[in-house]
Design a protein around this motif. Structure first.
Motif, PDB file in Angstrom:
ATOM      1  N   GLY A  82      35.850  55.140  46.255  1.00  0.00           N
ATOM      2  CA  GLY A  82      36.993  54.213  46.641  1.00  0.00           C
ATOM      3  C   GLY A  82      36.403  53.422  45.458  1.00  0.00           C
ATOM      4  O   GLY A  82      35.787  53.642  44.550  1.00  0.00           O
ATOM      5  N   GLU A  83      36.726  52.148  45.817  1.00  0.00           N
ATOM      6  CA  GLU A  83      36.245  50.756  44.574  1.00  0.00           C
ATOM      7  C   GLU A  83      36.365  49.363  44.746  1.00  0.00           C
ATOM      8  O   GLU A  83      36.922  49.340  45.846  1.00  0.00           O
ATOM      9  CB  GLU A  83      37.302  51.168  43.426  1.00  0.00           C
ATOM     10  CG  GLU A  83      38.296  50.639  43.381  1.00  0.00           C
ATOM     11  CD  GLU A  83      39.697  50.443  41.919  1.00  0.00           C
ATOM     12  OE1 GLU A  83      39.264  50.956  41.434  1.00  0.00           O
ATOM     13  OE2 GLU A  83      40.863  51.110  41.801  1.00  0.00           O
ATOM     14  N   VAL A  84      35.396  49.548  44.332  1.00  0.00           N
ATOM     15  CA  VAL A  84      35.389  46.952  44.488  1.00  0.00           C
ATOM     16  C   VAL A  84      36.229  46.656  43.157  1.00  0.00           C
ATOM     17  O   VAL A  84      35.620  47.094  41.627  1.00  0.00           O
ATOM     18  CB  VAL A  84      33.714  46.803  44.042  1.00  0.00           C
ATOM     19  CG1 VAL A  84      34.193  44.873  44.748  1.00  0.00           C
ATOM     20  CG2 VAL A  84      33.949  47.532  45.532  1.00  0.00           C
ATOM     21  N   LEU A  85      37.740  45.774  43.479  1.00  0.00           N
ATOM     22  CA  LEU A  85      37.700  44.925  42.124  1.00  0.00           C
ATOM     23  C   LEU A  85      37.508  43.619  42.251  1.00  0.00           C
ATOM     24  O   LEU A  85      37.636  42.673  43.215  1.00  0.00           O
ATOM     25  CB  LEU A  85      39.616  44.903  41.936  1.00  0.00           C
ATOM     26  CG  LEU A  85      39.939  46.463  42.666  1.00  0.00           C
ATOM     27  CD1 LEU A  85      41.377  46.762  43.055  1.00  0.00           C
ATOM     28  CD2 LEU A  85      40.093  47.381  40.835  1.00  0.00           C
ATOM     29  N   VAL A  86      37.705  43.356  41.113  1.00  0.00           N
ATOM     30  CA  VAL A  86      37.542  41.754  41.053  1.00  0.00           C
ATOM     31  C   VAL A  86      38.785  40.479  40.295  1.00  0.00           C
ATOM     32  O   VAL A  86      38.514  41.086  39.446  1.00  0.00           O
ATOM     33  CB  VAL A  86      36.430  40.951  41.003  1.00  0.00           C
ATOM     34  CG1 VAL A  86      36.269  39.603  40.494  1.00  0.00           C
ATOM     35  CG2 VAL A  86      34.975  41.865  40.963  1.00  0.00           C
ATOM     36  N   PHE A  87      39.179  39.950  41.253  1.00  0.00           N
ATOM     37  CA  PHE A  87      40.292  39.336  40.662  1.00  0.00           C
ATOM     38  C   PHE A  87      40.337  37.711  40.807  1.00  0.00           C
ATOM     39  O   PHE A  87      39.603  37.454  41.099  1.00  0.00           O
ATOM     40  CB  PHE A  87      41.650  39.284  41.922  1.00  0.00           C
ATOM     41  CG  PHE A  87      42.113  40.892  42.430  1.00  0.00           C
ATOM     42  CD1 PHE A  87      43.352  40.861  41.655  1.00  0.00           C
ATOM     43  CD2 PHE A  87      41.755  41.430  43.116  1.00  0.00           C
ATOM     44  CE1 PHE A  87      43.526  42.483  42.256  1.00  0.00           C
ATOM     45  CE2 PHE A  87      42.320  42.844  43.338  1.00  0.00           C
ATOM     46  CZ  PHE A  87      43.500  42.940  42.604  1.00  0.00           C
ATOM     47  N   THR A  88      41.055  37.454  39.668  1.00  0.00           N
ATOM     48  CA  THR A  88      41.053  36.232  39.238  1.00  0.00           C
ATOM     49  C   THR A  88      42.685  35.530  39.096  1.00  0.00           C
ATOM     50  O   THR A  88      43.262  36.355  38.554  1.00  0.00           O
ATOM     51  CB  THR A  88      40.415  36.146  37.333  1.00  0.00           C
ATOM     52  OG1 THR A  88      41.210  36.388  36.852  1.00  0.00           O
ATOM     53  CG2 THR A  88      38.926  36.253  37.566  1.00  0.00           C
ATOM     54  N   GLN A  89      43.154  34.460  39.387  1.00  0.00           N
ATOM     55  CA  GLN A  89      44.223  33.007  39.215  1.00  0.00           C
ATOM     56  C   GLN A  89      44.063  32.854  37.927  1.00  0.00           C
ATOM     57  O   GLN A  89      43.042  31.878  38.540  1.00  0.00           O
ATOM     58  CB  GLN A  89      44.589  32.937  39.882  1.00  0.00           C
ATOM     59  CG  GLN A  89      45.033  34.075  41.152  1.00  0.00           C
ATOM     60  CD  GLN A  89      45.494  33.843  42.703  1.00  0.00           C
ATOM     61  OE1 GLN A  89      45.260  32.655  43.542  1.00  0.00           O
ATOM     62  NE2 GLN A  89      45.858  34.260  42.849  1.00  0.00           N
ATOM     63  N   GLY A  90      44.276  32.145  36.482  1.00  0.00           N
ATOM     64  CA  GLY A  90      44.174  31.465  36.189  1.00  0.00           C
ATOM     65  C   GLY A  90      43.002  31.253  35.876  1.00  0.00           C
ATOM     66  O   GLY A  90      42.468  30.179  34.766  1.00  0.00           O
TER      67      GLY A  90
END
Length: 120
Positions: A82-90
């Protein structure tokens, strides 16, 4: 209900956000102002953030929703379950997602803390 940022999330963000990448440096500045808005109920560790944007500047991550950081979970056998994803918005930290691709290895945030290999 908003809860403060638990140690497992703070640790994984510290591992995934590179100290040399200018976008990641700006995102690291946001971590002290993060709290947890919600968590996935399956136990994976995915968390949705609340951030006091009046306290920090947005990172130059681009408009809209962006995967700002990612790290593979690689276990002792060399398998990548698996993996870990870090999301941003703006440009603001928005959520951290724990993805599992294996039926044999349970990928959770707690387990991932020990097996993360950030991508360059």
């Amino acid at each position: 209900m908003i809860e403060s940022l638990p140690a497992d999330l703070a640790d994984v963000l510290a591992l995934v956000l590179n100290r040399e990448d200018p976008v990641h440096v700006a995102l690291r500045r946001q971590v002290p102002y993060l709290s947890v808005r919600a968590r996935c109920t399956c136990g994976c560790g995915t968390a949705y953030f609340e951030l006091d944007t009046s306290e920090v500047e947005p990172a130059p991550a681009g408009p809209g929703t962006v995967v700002a950081a990612e790290a593979q979970v690689v276990v002792e056998t060399g398998e990548c379950p698996g993996e870990v994803l870090v999301f941003t918005q703006g440009g603001y930290l928005s959520w951290l997602e724990v993805c599992s691709w294996s039926d044999d290895v349970e990928v959770t945030l707690s387990a991932a803390r020990h097996w993360l290999q950030p991508r360059s």
